[in-house]
Scaffold this active site. Structure first.
Site, PDB file in Angstrom:
ATOM      1  N   SER A   1      27.741  85.631  50.972  1.00 45.65           N
ATOM      2  CA  SER A   1      27.012  85.124  52.130  1.00 45.65           C
ATOM      3  C   SER A   1      25.902  86.083  52.578  1.00 45.65           C
ATOM      4  O   SER A   1      24.920  86.260  51.876  1.00 45.65           O
ATOM      5  CB  SER A   1      28.021  84.839  53.251  1.00 45.65           C
ATOM      6  OG  SER A   1      27.421  84.095  54.277  1.00 45.65           O
TER       7      SER A   1
ATOM      8  N   ASP B   1      30.967  73.562  52.063  1.00 42.49           N
ATOM      9  CA  ASP B   1      30.543  74.732  52.846  1.00 42.49           C
ATOM     10  C   ASP B   1      29.639  74.274  53.997  1.00 42.49           C
ATOM     11  O   ASP B   1      28.544  73.770  53.759  1.00 42.49           O
ATOM     12  CB  ASP B   1      29.785  75.690  51.916  1.00 42.49           C
ATOM     13  CG  ASP B   1      29.474  77.035  52.562  1.00 42.49           C
ATOM     14  OD1 ASP B   1      29.239  77.067  53.791  1.00 42.49           O
ATOM     15  OD2 ASP B   1      29.450  78.046  51.848  1.00 42.49           O
TER      16      ASP B   1
ATOM     17  N   HIS C   1      33.155  77.599  52.844  1.00 43.64           N
ATOM     18  CA  HIS C   1      32.529  78.918  52.884  1.00 43.64           C
ATOM     19  C   HIS C   1      33.546  80.056  52.714  1.00 43.64           C
ATOM     20  O   HIS C   1      33.387  80.927  51.868  1.00 43.64           O
ATOM     21  CB  HIS C   1      31.809  79.071  54.219  1.00 43.64           C
ATOM     22  CG  HIS C   1      30.858  80.220  54.261  1.00 43.64           C
ATOM     23  ND1 HIS C   1      29.746  80.292  53.455  1.00 43.64           N
ATOM     24  CD2 HIS C   1      30.849  81.347  55.005  1.00 43.64           C
ATOM     25  CE1 HIS C   1      29.095  81.412  53.717  1.00 43.64           C
ATOM     26  NE2 HIS C   1      29.741  82.071  54.643  1.00 43.64           N
TER      27      HIS C   1
END
Ligand SMILES: *[C@@H]1O[C@H](CO)[C@@H](O)[C@H](O)[C@H]1NC(C)=O
Ligand SMILES: *[C@@H]1O[C@H](CO)[C@@H](O)[C@H](O)[C@H]1NC(C)=O
Ligand SMILES: *[C@@H]1O[C@H](CO)[C@@H](O)[C@H](O)[C@H]1NC(C)=O
Length: 404
Positions: free
Chosen positions: A172, A346, A377
């Site tokens: 991320s 996600d 996620h």
């Protein structure tokens, strides 16, 4: 001065995992709860060393070097693993020895380095500034993580291992900071053998998570107020929000919250993917602390179609950047080969934004959707199914680039 925020945004921290809860064995005690990275990894079959890296602007970051005791020779290139927002190196251990990526990678005889970006509890130190007394310590956002933290860690690791390249695995925010490094620090992208981008975050225009959108937006709108009343550090470990979350994970209230609220406040749910032991670990390690500016920058990102630097407003932008707009990062400077792994479910780094990023990058080898339609996620770092679903791809590319 109130240095830490006492917002009752506890929902923020709980919700990280809420979508993935399996409540079956929630009350199992977990002995690993209060151990640090070295102690935790030491319980299993690993040597862990603690290194400290000082950035050009004086921040002191802890970097863990973790190697399996079963390995007598290591793969050609070291691997650097970097966490996302609200996380630390501990994140990579939270899923336990059968699913935590640090364990899985080290088990395959890589010389593994697990880093920390400024502001979390392993990176809350400076050569001259005191994070508890000097507000200026907290005047950073992801810009500085990419411009200073990553290059410092890369240099340190390459010097120590006498290699010219390393493989980078980021989750991320850590993908965004790597893109920043490539954009802003000429030559550093050449030191990245391969960038394995897990649920990558760059621009976040289409983020679906309502809780995160709200939090980021509030921090952006309120950043001047917050810093004027002395709130520079947010979501630090040990502050009331985190203590409460940790308590909740061990109590009935948590079961109540998870069963009665709309699931997936943060992310879309994937029931049963994250087990209860992992949840307890997450609760003691998360949120790990960051700056008001970092959250404000995400708030700004919601309002642009670009991946760009912190926007100080016209006047200060001119002083800082020489332009009245915040400069846009140059994604074509990410010349390192990139492999992108994303989840169909996600709601944080939404597919449209991931594909937008992919389109700007000049050297993408593969874009792979994880073979679980509910993969979200946080599954990328916390799911018990990492070993089956995402690790094989990570492993394939690490291997390919450890001999080349
Ligand atoms: C982890 O805990 C051990 C044992 O208490 C301690 O020696 C070590 O300094 C700690 N490491 C970090 C990074 O806090
Ligand atoms: C972006 O980076 C590429 C590759 O390094 C370079 O050729 C290009 O000139 C850069 N673009 C801008 C606008 O700086
Ligand atoms: C992983 O894959 C194996 C073999 O296909 C299967 O038996 C096992 O149930 C899977 N485990 C998980 C957690 O999905």
């Amino acid at each position: 001065m109130v240095f830490r925020s006492h917002f009752t945004l506890l929902i923020l921290s709980i919700a990280i995992t809420i979508g993935n809860v399996s409540t079956s064995s929630l009350w199992n005690s977990n002995k690993n709860t209060f151990l640090n990275f070295t102690q935790l990894s030491g319980r299993y079959n690993f040597w862990t060393e603690e290194h400290t890296v000082t950035t050009d602007d004086g921040y002191i970051l802890t970097v863990f070097r973790m190697r399996s005791k079963d390995c007598f020779a290591f793969k050609k290139y070291p691997v650097l693993l970097i966490h996302g927002l609200f996380q630390s190196a501990d994140t990579w251990l939270d899923a336990g020895p059968d699913a935590g990526l640090a364990y899985l990678i080290a088990n395959e005889c890589y010389d593994l380095w697990v880093g920390n970006q400024r502001g979390n509890y392993y990176a809350r130190k400076h050569v001259t500034l005191n994070p508890d007394r000097d507000p200026i310590f907290w005047k950073f956002s992801i810009d500085q993580m990419g411009i200073y933290d990553l290059p410092a860690m890369v240099d340190y690791i390459l010097k120590n291992t006498k290699k010219d390249k390393l493989s980078y695995v980021g989750f991320s925010q850590a993908v965004g900071t790597c893109l920043i490094m490539c954009s802003e620090r000429s030559g550093y992208c050449d030191k990245v053998n391969i960038l394995i981008a897990l649920a990558p975050s760059s621009r976040i225009t289409n983020m679906k998570s309502v809780v995160l959108r709200t939090v980021f937006d509030k921090f952006n709108k309120l950043k001047d107020v917050l810093t004027s009343i002395g709130v520079y550090e947010v979501f630090a470990l040990g502050e009331p929000v985190q203590a409460l979350v940790s308590l909740l994970f061990k109590s009935d209230i948590f079961a109540w919250v998870t069963s009665s609220t709309g699931l997936g406040l943060f992310d879309s749910p994937n029931p049963g993917s994250i087990d209860s032991k992992t949840l307890q670990q997450i609760a003691t390690h998360t949120p790990s602390g960051t700056s008001t500016h970092t959250l404000a920058q995400y708030g700004q990102s919601l309002e642009t179609d670009n991946f760009q630097k912190f926007d100080y407003g016209k006047k200060l932008n001119i002083e800082t950047y020489g332009t009245d707009q915040a400069p846009i990062y140059n994604l074509s400077a990410t010349t390192a080969p990139v492999v992108v792994l994303y989840g169909n479910n996600d709601h944080v780094d939404y597919i449209e934004d991931v594909l937008w990023m992919v389109k700007q990058l000049p050297n993408v080898l593969e874009v792979r959707e994880i073979a679980d339609p509910l993969w979200n996620h946080f599954d990328m770092v916390y799911s018990q199914n990492i070993k089956n679903l995402s690790f094989p791809i990570v492993s394939e590319y690490l291997l390919k680039y450890s001999t080349a």
